[in-house]
Motif scaffolding. Structure first.
Motif, PDB file in Angstrom:
ATOM      1  N   THR A   1       0.832  -1.199   0.000  1.00 17.08           N
ATOM      2  CA  THR A   1       0.000   0.000   0.000  1.00 17.08           C
ATOM      3  C   THR A   1       0.867   1.250   0.000  1.00 17.08           C
ATOM      4  OG1 THR A   1      -1.801  -1.124   1.159  1.00 17.08           O
ATOM      5  CG2 THR A   1      -1.734   1.275   1.312  1.00 17.08           C
ATOM      6  N   LEU A   2       1.905   1.260   0.818  1.00 19.32           N
ATOM      7  CA  LEU A   2       2.803   2.410   0.857  1.00 19.32           C
ATOM      8  C   LEU A   2       3.604   2.534  -0.431  1.00 19.32           C
ATOM      9  CD1 LEU A   2       4.125   2.384   4.542  1.00 19.32           C
ATOM     10  CD2 LEU A   2       2.051   3.397   3.589  1.00 19.32           C
ATOM     11  N   ALA A   3       4.024   1.400  -0.999  1.00 21.26           N
ATOM     12  CA  ALA A   3       4.766   1.445  -2.255  1.00 21.26           C
ATOM     13  C   ALA A   3       3.914   2.045  -3.367  1.00 21.26           C
ATOM     14  CB  ALA A   3       5.232   0.040  -2.633  1.00 21.26           C
ATOM     15  N   GLU A   4       2.665   1.638  -3.422  1.00 23.28           N
ATOM     16  CA  GLU A   4       1.768   2.146  -4.467  1.00 23.28           C
ATOM     17  C   GLU A   4       1.469   3.631  -4.280  1.00 23.28           C
ATOM     18  OE1 GLU A   4      -0.650  -1.962  -5.561  1.00 23.28           O
ATOM     19  OE2 GLU A   4      -1.402  -0.668  -3.945  1.00 23.28           O
ATOM     20  N   ALA A   5       1.596   4.114  -3.044  1.00 27.38           N
ATOM     21  CA  ALA A   5       1.357   5.530  -2.764  1.00 27.38           C
ATOM     22  C   ALA A   5       2.649   6.348  -2.793  1.00 27.38           C
ATOM     23  CB  ALA A   5       0.686   5.671  -1.395  1.00 27.38           C
ATOM     24  N   ASP A   6       3.747   5.750  -3.253  1.00 25.70           N
ATOM     25  CA  ASP A   6       5.054   6.409  -3.292  1.00 25.70           C
ATOM     26  C   ASP A   6       5.496   6.871  -1.904  1.00 25.70           C
ATOM     27  OD1 ASP A   6       5.591   6.064  -6.007  1.00 25.70           O
ATOM     28  OD2 ASP A   6       4.505   7.889  -6.566  1.00 25.70           O
ATOM     29  N   LEU A   7       5.250   6.032  -0.905  1.00 29.62           N
ATOM     30  CA  LEU A   7       5.613   6.351   0.469  1.00 29.62           C
ATOM     31  C   LEU A   7       6.614   5.356   1.056  1.00 29.62           C
ATOM     32  CD1 LEU A   7       2.052   7.263   1.826  1.00 29.62           C
ATOM     33  CD2 LEU A   7       3.935   8.862   1.382  1.00 29.62           C
ATOM     34  N   LEU A   8       7.238   4.561   0.211  1.00 29.35           N
ATOM     35  CA  LEU A   8       8.189   3.547   0.670  1.00 29.35           C
ATOM     36  C   LEU A   8       9.569   3.863   0.111  1.00 29.35           C
ATOM     37  CD1 LEU A   8       8.945   0.881   2.012  1.00 29.35           C
ATOM     38  CD2 LEU A   8       8.063  -0.314   0.013  1.00 29.35           C
ATOM     39  N   ASP A   9      10.556   4.011   1.027  1.00 26.24           N
ATOM     40  CA  ASP A   9      11.904   4.396   0.616  1.00 26.24           C
ATOM     41  C   ASP A   9      12.940   3.295   0.804  1.00 26.24           C
ATOM     42  OD1 ASP A   9      11.296   7.304   0.155  1.00 26.24           O
ATOM     43  OD2 ASP A   9      10.830   7.201   2.305  1.00 26.24           O
ATOM     44  N   ILE A  10      12.818   2.545   1.905  1.00 25.37           N
ATOM     45  CA  ILE A  10      13.834   1.574   2.310  1.00 25.37           C
ATOM     46  C   ILE A  10      13.142   0.275   2.682  1.00 25.37           C
ATOM     47  CG2 ILE A  10      15.694   1.075   3.964  1.00 25.37           C
ATOM     48  CD1 ILE A  10      15.826   4.133   4.476  1.00 25.37           C
ATOM     49  N   VAL A  11      13.790  -0.844   2.389  1.00 27.77           N
ATOM     50  CA  VAL A  11      13.262  -2.150   2.784  1.00 27.77           C
ATOM     51  C   VAL A  11      14.278  -2.846   3.689  1.00 27.77           C
ATOM     52  CG1 VAL A  11      12.490  -4.409   1.962  1.00 27.77           C
ATOM     53  CG2 VAL A  11      11.877  -2.351   0.684  1.00 27.77           C
ATOM     54  N   SER A  12      13.763  -3.518   4.711  1.00 32.33           N
ATOM     55  CA  SER A  12      14.587  -4.333   5.614  1.00 32.33           C
ATOM     56  C   SER A  12      14.092  -5.764   5.582  1.00 32.33           C
ATOM     57  CB  SER A  12      14.471  -3.796   7.046  1.00 32.33           C
ATOM     58  OG  SER A  12      14.929  -4.747   7.989  1.00 32.33           O
ATOM     59  N   SER A  13      15.020  -6.713   5.689  1.00 34.95           N
ATOM     60  CA  SER A  13      14.621  -8.124   5.712  1.00 34.95           C
ATOM     61  C   SER A  13      14.007  -8.505   7.051  1.00 34.95           C
ATOM     62  CB  SER A  13      15.818  -9.028   5.418  1.00 34.95           C
ATOM     63  OG  SER A  13      16.739  -9.014   6.493  1.00 34.95           O
ATOM     64  N   ASP A  14      14.263  -7.710   8.094  1.00 35.78           N
ATOM     65  CA  ASP A  14      13.700  -7.913   9.428  1.00 35.78           C
ATOM     66  C   ASP A  14      14.092  -9.282   9.984  1.00 35.78           C
ATOM     67  OD1 ASP A  14      12.342  -7.401  11.739  1.00 35.78           O
ATOM     68  OD2 ASP A  14      10.351  -7.358  10.868  1.00 35.78           O
TER      69      ASP A  14
END
Length: 381
Positions: free
Chosen positions: A294-307
């Motif tokens: 949802t955040l990616a589609e709204a251009d609100l995602l910058d960084i990803v972590s494998s957690d």
């Protein structure tokens, strides 16, 4: 003697674009990038595979799984750290910020929340100094606001400890990630095997610790980050008020905001948003929070972590590249963006004079298989 490696006939993932070309690494640095499918003598023919910067992981709990492979099984730490390091290298991670909790509850042994960070940090840094580790390790101190010993534990660290990140971890029941007490009960009872009555005690204890120590602990963690020269991160911001407070503290990025409103507030405050790769791959949060997609589609995602799943980092970046129709942008969420957020200007991108942390990846459908990993130009996997 010069140590040289050339990866040729590759699909190079460069800042903002991909192109067919070759990359030359000499004595730990990238020296040349050239377009074309030519294969110089002695070069490795990548047969069109993706060649990209090594992945940068800002927040992983993976080491905990190696140290305690089963409940109450404490594995020898040196072996666990080396296995953790090798696993990360095998999935293309070349820089990691190992997340260690600081802040314990010592008045109740039953809570199983004792101090460990300083001793484990010494072991990680010692193995690094011995040359026993394949990839680059920094520390990420997860400062538990609801604890008894946070200030004392923070005081045991200093600028020489390779602390790159300090994150503010407020796990008060009824707030942030744990605002839904039913979800929290399910999580805590499932993870620790405690009774419903013990869960009620846990809730009361955590709330009391926040009331008694919260303000002092939060201030101490912010001050410690400055003292170490580390980047400050928020955690589980849920509403614009949380984000405004993070901005006041000078947070560089927000780990796993739980709502779209919080993510939008982060963007307004120029705080980078980091989400978990498992959330993206599974199609949603396991705890009912906002979906990374949802955040990616709204251009609100910058960084990803494998957690908690190291192999998810590459898969998530490729998924984002497909979602956005831009492979370079997807890969940047696990390379250039986390490197910049952590203040590491020497890595996360393929460019002359950058650190030669490079991986080769074969696309297999929507996924990718790591075919080679180089750290400072030396092949490690």
């Amino acid at each position: 003697m010069t140590d040289e490696t050339i990866l040729a006939n590759a699909t190079l993932v460069l800042p903002g674009e991909t192109l067919r070309g070759q990359i030359r690494m000499v004595d730990g640095k990238i020296t040349d990038i050239a377009p074309g499918s030519a294969i110089p003598a002695g070069a490795i023919d990548c047969d069109g595979d993706l060649v990209m910067p090594g992945l940068v992981e800002l927040h992983t709990d993976n080491l905990e799984r190696h140290i305690e492979p089963r409940p109450k099984v404490n594995w020898p730490h040196a072996a666990a750290i080396i296995a953790h390091d090798a696993e990360l290298a095998s999935v293309g991670i070349t820089t990691v910020f190992d997340a260690l909790r600081v802040g314990s509850v010592v008045s109740n042994a039953k809570a199983n929340y004792g101090e460990y960070a300083r001793a484990l940090a010494d072991e990680i840094l010692g193995l690094r100094d011995e040359g026993a580790l394949k990839i680059s390790h920094y520390l990420h101190l997860r400062a538990e606001i609801c604890s008894e010993t946070l200030i004392d534990e923070l005081d045991k660290f200093g600028p020489a400890d390779r602390i790159g990140i300090v994150s503010l971890m407020d796990h008060t029941p009824g707030d942030r990630q744990f605002r839904d007490l039913k979800q929290l009960q399910k999580y805590v009872i499932g993870k620790h095997g405690i009774s419903p009555a013990d869960f009620e005690v846990h809730v009361a204890t955590q709330k009391a610790l926040k009331a008694a120590n919260g303000a002092a602990h939060e201030a101490a963690a912010v001050a410690a980050a400055r003292r170490y020269g580390a980047v400050l991160a928020s955690h589980d911001d849920t509403d614009p008020g949380h984000v405004a407070r993070s901005a006041e503290h000078g947070a560089h990025f927000a780990e796993f905001p739980t709502t779209e409103d919080a993510a939008r507030a982060c963007a307004a405050h120029r705080i980078k948003v980091m989400m978990g790769a498992p959330n993206l791959i599974r199609g949603g949060s396991h705890s009912g929070n906002v979906a990374a997609k949802t955040l990616a589609e709204a251009d609100l995602l910058d960084i990803v972590s494998s957690d908690y799943v190291p192999s998810s980092l590459l898969s998530a970046a490729l998924m984002l590249g497909d979602l956005w129709g831009d492979t370079a942008r997807g890969i940047a969420t696990v390379t250039a963006a986390p490197a910049a957020a952590a203040g590491l200007a020497d890595r996360g991108h393929l460019a002359p004079d950058a650190r030669a942390d490079v991986i080769r990846v074969t696309r297999i459908g929507t996924a990718g298989a790591v075919r080679g990993v180089w750290v400072q130009g030396r092949r490690v996997s």
